[in-house]
Design a protein around this motif. Structure first.
Motif, PDB file in Angstrom:
ATOM      1  N   ALA A  86       0.842  -1.198   0.000  1.00 47.40           N
ATOM      2  CA  ALA A  86       0.000   0.000   0.000  1.00 47.40           C
ATOM      3  C   ALA A  86       0.871   1.240   0.000  1.00 47.40           C
ATOM      4  N   SER A  87       0.497   2.186  -0.820  1.00 47.83           N
ATOM      5  CA  SER A  87       1.197   3.467  -0.894  1.00 47.83           C
ATOM      6  C   SER A  87       0.155   4.576  -0.750  1.00 47.83           C
ATOM      7  N   ALA A  88       0.388   5.500   0.174  1.00 46.14           N
ATOM      8  CA  ALA A  88      -0.560   6.598   0.389  1.00 46.14           C
ATOM      9  C   ALA A  88      -0.752   7.372  -0.906  1.00 46.14           C
ATOM     10  N   PRO A  89      -1.962   7.794  -1.196  1.00 48.09           N
ATOM     11  CA  PRO A  89      -2.221   8.525  -2.447  1.00 48.09           C
ATOM     12  C   PRO A  89      -1.285   9.710  -2.667  1.00 48.09           C
ATOM     13  N   GLU A  90      -0.981  10.466  -1.627  1.00 49.05           N
ATOM     14  CA  GLU A  90      -0.106  11.630  -1.782  1.00 49.05           C
ATOM     15  C   GLU A  90       1.358  11.253  -1.990  1.00 49.05           C
ATOM     16  N   ALA A  91       1.693   9.981  -1.775  1.00 46.48           N
ATOM     17  CA  ALA A  91       3.076   9.531  -1.922  1.00 46.48           C
ATOM     18  C   ALA A  91       3.320   8.826  -3.255  1.00 46.48           C
ATOM     19  N   ARG A  92       2.283   8.624  -4.034  1.00 48.53           N
ATOM     20  CA  ARG A  92       2.443   7.887  -5.287  1.00 48.53           C
ATOM     21  C   ARG A  92       3.324   8.665  -6.254  1.00 48.53           C
ATOM     22  N   GLY A  93       4.183   7.923  -6.941  1.00 48.78           N
ATOM     23  CA  GLY A  93       5.113   8.538  -7.875  1.00 48.78           C
ATOM     24  C   GLY A  93       6.382   9.050  -7.209  1.00 48.78           C
ATOM     25  N   ARG A  94       6.528   8.802  -5.904  1.00 50.48           N
ATOM     26  CA  ARG A  94       7.704   9.273  -5.171  1.00 50.48           C
ATOM     27  C   ARG A  94       8.638   8.142  -4.784  1.00 50.48           C
ATOM     28  N   GLY A  95       8.424   6.951  -5.334  1.00 53.43           N
ATOM     29  CA  GLY A  95       9.327   5.829  -5.080  1.00 53.43           C
ATOM     30  C   GLY A  95       9.030   5.016  -3.836  1.00 53.43           C
ATOM     31  N   VAL A  96       7.897   5.276  -3.198  1.00 49.74           N
ATOM     32  CA  VAL A  96       7.546   4.556  -1.971  1.00 49.74           C
ATOM     33  C   VAL A  96       7.304   3.076  -2.266  1.00 49.74           C
ATOM     34  N   GLY A  97       6.479   2.782  -3.270  1.00 48.04           N
ATOM     35  CA  GLY A  97       6.191   1.394  -3.618  1.00 48.04           C
ATOM     36  C   GLY A  97       7.448   0.644  -4.029  1.00 48.04           C
ATOM     37  N   ALA A  98       8.289   1.280  -4.831  1.00 53.24           N
ATOM     38  CA  ALA A  98       9.537   0.637  -5.273  1.00 53.24           C
ATOM     39  C   ALA A  98      10.454   0.369  -4.091  1.00 53.24           C
ATOM     40  N   ALA A  99      10.553   1.303  -3.147  1.00 56.23           N
ATOM     41  CA  ALA A  99      11.406   1.112  -1.969  1.00 56.23           C
ATOM     42  C   ALA A  99      10.896  -0.046  -1.112  1.00 56.23           C
ATOM     43  N   LEU A 100       9.583  -0.125  -0.934  1.00 54.88           N
ATOM     44  CA  LEU A 100       9.011  -1.227  -0.162  1.00 54.88           C
ATOM     45  C   LEU A 100       9.221  -2.566  -0.859  1.00 54.88           C
ATOM     46  N   LEU A 101       9.053  -2.577  -2.172  1.00 58.85           N
ATOM     47  CA  LEU A 101       9.237  -3.810  -2.927  1.00 58.85           C
ATOM     48  C   LEU A 101      10.684  -4.284  -2.851  1.00 58.85           C
ATOM     49  N   ARG A 102      11.642  -3.360  -3.005  1.00 58.75           N
ATOM     50  CA  ARG A 102      13.067  -3.720  -2.875  1.00 58.75           C
ATOM     51  C   ARG A 102      13.360  -4.309  -1.496  1.00 58.75           C
ATOM     52  N   ALA A 103      12.832  -3.670  -0.457  1.00 59.28           N
ATOM     53  CA  ALA A 103      13.075  -4.144   0.906  1.00 59.28           C
ATOM     54  C   ALA A 103      12.441  -5.516   1.135  1.00 59.28           C
ATOM     55  N   ALA A 104      11.249  -5.733   0.589  1.00 60.93           N
ATOM     56  CA  ALA A 104      10.586  -7.032   0.724  1.00 60.93           C
ATOM     57  C   ALA A 104      11.393  -8.121   0.017  1.00 60.93           C
ATOM     58  N   GLU A 105      11.896  -7.816  -1.170  1.00 59.78           N
ATOM     59  CA  GLU A 105      12.711  -8.786  -1.915  1.00 59.78           C
ATOM     60  C   GLU A 105      13.999  -9.096  -1.154  1.00 59.78           C
ATOM     61  N   GLN A 106      14.626  -8.067  -0.593  1.00 61.04           N
ATOM     62  CA  GLN A 106      15.859  -8.278   0.165  1.00 61.04           C
ATOM     63  C   GLN A 106      15.602  -9.156   1.384  1.00 61.04           C
ATOM     64  N   ALA A 107      14.503  -8.918   2.072  1.00 63.48           N
ATOM     65  CA  ALA A 107      14.147  -9.742   3.231  1.00 63.48           C
ATOM     66  C   ALA A 107      13.913 -11.188   2.813  1.00 63.48           C
ATOM     67  N   ALA A 157       0.087  -0.573 -10.111  1.00 65.51           N
ATOM     68  CA  ALA A 157       0.801  -1.647  -9.419  1.00 65.51           C
ATOM     69  C   ALA A 157       1.377  -2.641 -10.423  1.00 65.51           C
ATOM     70  N   GLN A 158       0.623  -2.955 -11.458  1.00 65.15           N
ATOM     71  CA  GLN A 158       1.125  -3.879 -12.476  1.00 65.15           C
ATOM     72  C   GLN A 158       2.390  -3.335 -13.126  1.00 65.15           C
ATOM     73  N   ARG A 159       2.408  -2.029 -13.428  1.00 74.16           N
ATOM     74  CA  ARG A 159       3.612  -1.404 -14.010  1.00 74.16           C
ATOM     75  C   ARG A 159       4.789  -1.502 -13.051  1.00 74.16           C
ATOM     76  N   LEU A 160       4.543  -1.238 -11.768  1.00 77.62           N
ATOM     77  CA  LEU A 160       5.614  -1.340 -10.771  1.00 77.62           C
ATOM     78  C   LEU A 160       6.204  -2.743 -10.771  1.00 77.62           C
ATOM     79  N   TYR A 161       5.361  -3.745 -10.693  1.00 75.68           N
ATOM     80  CA  TYR A 161       5.860  -5.121 -10.650  1.00 75.68           C
ATOM     81  C   TYR A 161       6.589  -5.484 -11.937  1.00 75.68           C
ATOM     82  N   GLU A 162       6.042  -5.108 -13.057  1.00 75.69           N
ATOM     83  CA  GLU A 162       6.670  -5.450 -14.336  1.00 75.69           C
ATOM     84  C   GLU A 162       8.023  -4.750 -14.500  1.00 75.69           C
ATOM     85  N   THR A 163       8.131  -3.493 -14.084  1.00 77.74           N
ATOM     86  CA  THR A 163       9.421  -2.796 -14.202  1.00 77.74           C
ATOM     87  C   THR A 163      10.453  -3.364 -13.233  1.00 77.74           C
ATOM     88  N   ARG A 164       9.996  -4.045 -12.182  1.00 82.40           N
ATOM     89  CA  ARG A 164      10.911  -4.675 -11.222  1.00 82.40           C
ATOM     90  C   ARG A 164      11.167  -6.143 -11.563  1.00 82.40           C
TER      91      ARG A 164
END
Length: 157
Positions: free
Chosen positions: A83-104, A124-131
């Motif tokens: 989940a990424s807060a609406p005001e935080a979208r496009g600021r790399g929050v989802g990508a940072a969380l995804l990277r941290a989840a993968e590292q864990a 979300a689909q774009r985020l996952y596909e780009t990662r």
């Protein structure tokens, strides 16, 4: 125990704790319409060895969260919720969380990450596909409201 100060202006990802429960629930109800994680479920996940809850913050404000499940005997982690807060979208929050989840997941010796995403959630689909996540099948009627889910997976090794 007090938390270490965050670097100003940067998104900081850390493990969630009980102090985050109110902010996690507020984020959950702002981002999702159905399939909400309850306070009791978050509390269980935060305290569980088979789950990981991470939060993204910036200057003390919770901007996003991710929940990952680890099943004993499985080499795949399951990204249950991001989940990424609406005001935080496009600021790399989802990508940072995804990277941290993968590292864990890698630290737990998982070889892959799997997830489901609402078929209408193009961002979300774009985020996952780009990662590097590959789209698999469709799970019809997966969500409480009857919406379909797309399955994605990524090899982590």
């Amino acid at each position: 125990m007090p938390r270490d100060p965050e670097p100003p202006g940067r998104v900081h990802v850390r493990r969630a704790d009980a102090v985050d429960l109110d902010a996690l629930l507020a984020l959950e109800t702002r981002v999702f319409r159905s399939d909400l994680i309850s306070r009791a479920q978050y509390r269980r996940h935060i305290d569980s060895d088979s789950a990981l809850v991470l939060v993204a913050t910036q200057t003390g404000t919770l901007l996003g969260s991710v929940v990952v499940f680890f099943r004993r005997g499985s080499r795949n982690a399951r990204l249950y919720s991001l989940a990424s807060a609406p005001e935080a979208r496009g600021r790399g929050v989802g990508a940072a969380l995804l990277r941290a989840a993968e590292q864990a997941a890698r630290q737990r010796r998982c070889r892959g990450m799997r997830l489901e995403v609402r078929s209408s959630n193009r961002a979300a689909q774009r985020l996952y596909e780009t990662r590097g996540y590959a789209r698999g099948g469709v799970h019809r009627g997966y969500y409480e409201d009857g919406a379909d889910a797309l399955r994605y997976a990524k090899a982590l090794d």
